[in-house]
Design a protein around this motif. Structure first.
Motif, PDB file in Angstrom:
ATOM      1  N   ASN A 141       2.430   0.244  -4.457  1.00  0.00           N
ATOM      2  CA  ASN A 141       1.313   0.883  -5.154  1.00  0.00           C
ATOM      3  C   ASN A 141       1.615   2.313  -5.593  1.00  0.00           C
ATOM      4  O   ASN A 141       1.455   2.647  -6.778  1.00  0.00           O
ATOM      5  CB  ASN A 141       0.061   0.827  -4.285  1.00  0.00           C
ATOM      6  N   TYR A 150       0.820  -1.216   0.000  1.00  0.00           N
ATOM      7  CA  TYR A 150       0.000   0.000   0.000  1.00  0.00           C
ATOM      8  C   TYR A 150       0.852   1.264   0.000  1.00  0.00           C
ATOM      9  O   TYR A 150       0.574   2.216  -0.740  1.00  0.00           O
ATOM     10  CB  TYR A 150      -0.917  -0.014   1.223  1.00  0.00           C
ATOM     11  N   THR A 196      -1.549  -4.781  -6.249  1.00  0.00           N
ATOM     12  CA  THR A 196      -0.288  -4.338  -5.657  1.00  0.00           C
ATOM     13  C   THR A 196      -0.285  -4.454  -4.131  1.00  0.00           C
ATOM     14  O   THR A 196       0.624  -3.920  -3.484  1.00  0.00           O
ATOM     15  CB  THR A 196       0.003  -2.872  -6.049  1.00  0.00           C
ATOM     16  N   THR A 197      -1.262  -5.133  -3.556  1.00  0.00           N
ATOM     17  CA  THR A 197      -1.285  -5.306  -2.101  1.00  0.00           C
ATOM     18  C   THR A 197      -1.495  -6.765  -1.685  1.00  0.00           C
ATOM     19  O   THR A 197      -0.647  -7.347  -0.996  1.00  0.00           O
ATOM     20  CB  THR A 197      -2.379  -4.432  -1.461  1.00  0.00           C
ATOM     21  N   TYR A 211       2.198   3.137  -9.489  1.00  0.00           N
ATOM     22  CA  TYR A 211       1.096   3.935 -10.037  1.00  0.00           C
ATOM     23  C   TYR A 211       1.632   5.233 -10.646  1.00  0.00           C
ATOM     24  O   TYR A 211       1.302   5.590 -11.789  1.00  0.00           O
ATOM     25  CB  TYR A 211       0.077   4.233  -8.938  1.00  0.00           C
ATOM     26  N   SER A 247       7.929  -1.847 -10.592  1.00  0.00           N
ATOM     27  CA  SER A 247       7.119  -2.614  -9.647  1.00  0.00           C
ATOM     28  C   SER A 247       7.732  -3.975  -9.369  1.00  0.00           C
ATOM     29  O   SER A 247       7.798  -4.422  -8.214  1.00  0.00           O
ATOM     30  CB  SER A 247       5.696  -2.794 -10.201  1.00  0.00           C
ATOM     31  N   TYR A 256      -8.813   1.112 -11.151  1.00  0.00           N
ATOM     32  CA  TYR A 256      -8.008   1.530 -10.006  1.00  0.00           C
ATOM     33  C   TYR A 256      -8.124   0.512  -8.867  1.00  0.00           C
ATOM     34  O   TYR A 256      -7.126   0.183  -8.217  1.00  0.00           O
ATOM     35  CB  TYR A 256      -8.436   2.906  -9.519  1.00  0.00           C
ATOM     36  N   THR A 277       2.688  -8.596 -10.173  1.00  0.00           N
ATOM     37  CA  THR A 277       2.776  -7.144 -10.146  1.00  0.00           C
ATOM     38  C   THR A 277       2.430  -6.575 -11.517  1.00  0.00           C
ATOM     39  O   THR A 277       2.418  -7.303 -12.517  1.00  0.00           O
ATOM     40  CB  THR A 277       4.201  -6.686  -9.763  1.00  0.00           C
ATOM     41  N   LEU A 314      -5.089  -1.548  -7.275  1.00  0.00           N
ATOM     42  CA  LEU A 314      -4.788  -1.464  -5.846  1.00  0.00           C
ATOM     43  C   LEU A 314      -4.709  -2.853  -5.220  1.00  0.00           C
ATOM     44  O   LEU A 314      -3.797  -3.149  -4.443  1.00  0.00           O
ATOM     45  CB  LEU A 314      -5.855  -0.627  -5.144  1.00  0.00           C
TER      46      LEU A 314
END
Length: 247
Positions: free
Chosen positions: A125, A121, A156-157, A129, A209, A149, A203, A153
């Protein structure tokens, strides 16, 4: 044969009944958290969007976005309770080593998972982003939909939280005799390749990333080696103490 079958049937029924109870309790806990998150969405919504301007392409996309994010957060909050309920179910079927390991390291499993979510997070992210948005802004008018989005999110978490469980997986395999520290050292290069592939799969498709995720994965792998070696030393010391006390 008939008597044996009749004797085993109640045990199976009780087993399935217990599983049903634990699943119902897990579902209730998840539902409570989901309703709580959904009903308070205006309070935590800014923390999800992080000030980014999002667009919606249809009225249904609004409710889809709210529900998907609420469900993801509710799942994370309910996870310790779900793990506890599942632990109560599987505990009778585990041997002594497996039972001792899970009861001892369960809190650390949750801490590592939460740490992976936090890392995703606050680090993965925003960096990925901003990199992708700046890359697209060179040639496009970038407009991000709420649905995309939310997917980005979660991408990436949540997977990163699972990857952070690597030390616990290594310790568990070592505890049941399927893995040693020396084995992990011998396959280190191949393990790095596997980690690179996995980080690339979970990812966004950009080098930044993937590198951000790969570096902590390598550090966790090296830490896992040291943890396994340490537990092996402690096991040998306990065996030596038992042998000396027996003499």
């Amino acid at each position: 044969m008939t008597n044996n079958a009749n004797a085993e049937e109640p045990t199976l029924v009780e087993h399935l009944t217990d599983l049903r109870k634990q699943l119902i309790k897990s579902s209730v806990v998840f539902l409570v958290f989901f309703l709580g998150m959904f009903s308070t969405i205006n309070l935590w919504f800014p923390y999800v969007t992080k000030g980014h301007k999002l667009i919606v392409l249809s009225p249904l996309e609004i409710i889809t976005f709210y529900m998907s994010i609420s469900a993801a957060i509710a799942l994370g909050l309910a996870l310790p309770f779900v793990c506890h309920f599942l632990w109560q179910f599987v505990k009778p079927g585990l041997n002594e080593k497996e039972s001792r390991f899970l009861s001892l390291y369960s809190p650390f499993m949750f801490i590592l998972f939460a740490g992976g979510l936090v890392f995703g997070y606050f680090v993965v992210n925003p960096l990925s982003y901003n990199f992708l948005i700046s890359l697209g802004a060179m040639n496009f008018d970038v407009m991000i939909s709420a649905q995309e989005y939310a997917r980005f999110l979660l991408l990436t978490t949540m997977p990163i939280g699972l990857l952070f469980e690597l030390p616990m997986v290594a310790l568990f395999l070592a505890a049941i005799g399927l893995l040693t520290g020396e084995t992990m050292k011998k396959v280190r290069k191949w393990s790095y390749i596997v980690l690179a592939v996995v980080s690339g799969l979970i990812t966004p498709p950009d080098f930044i990333s993937q590198l951000i995720v790969l570096v902590p994965m390598i550090l966790l792998y090296e830490g896992s080696i040291q943890l396994v070696i340490y537990t092996e030393k402690r096991a040998r010391m306990r065996e030596s103490e038992k042998s000396q006390s027996a003499i």
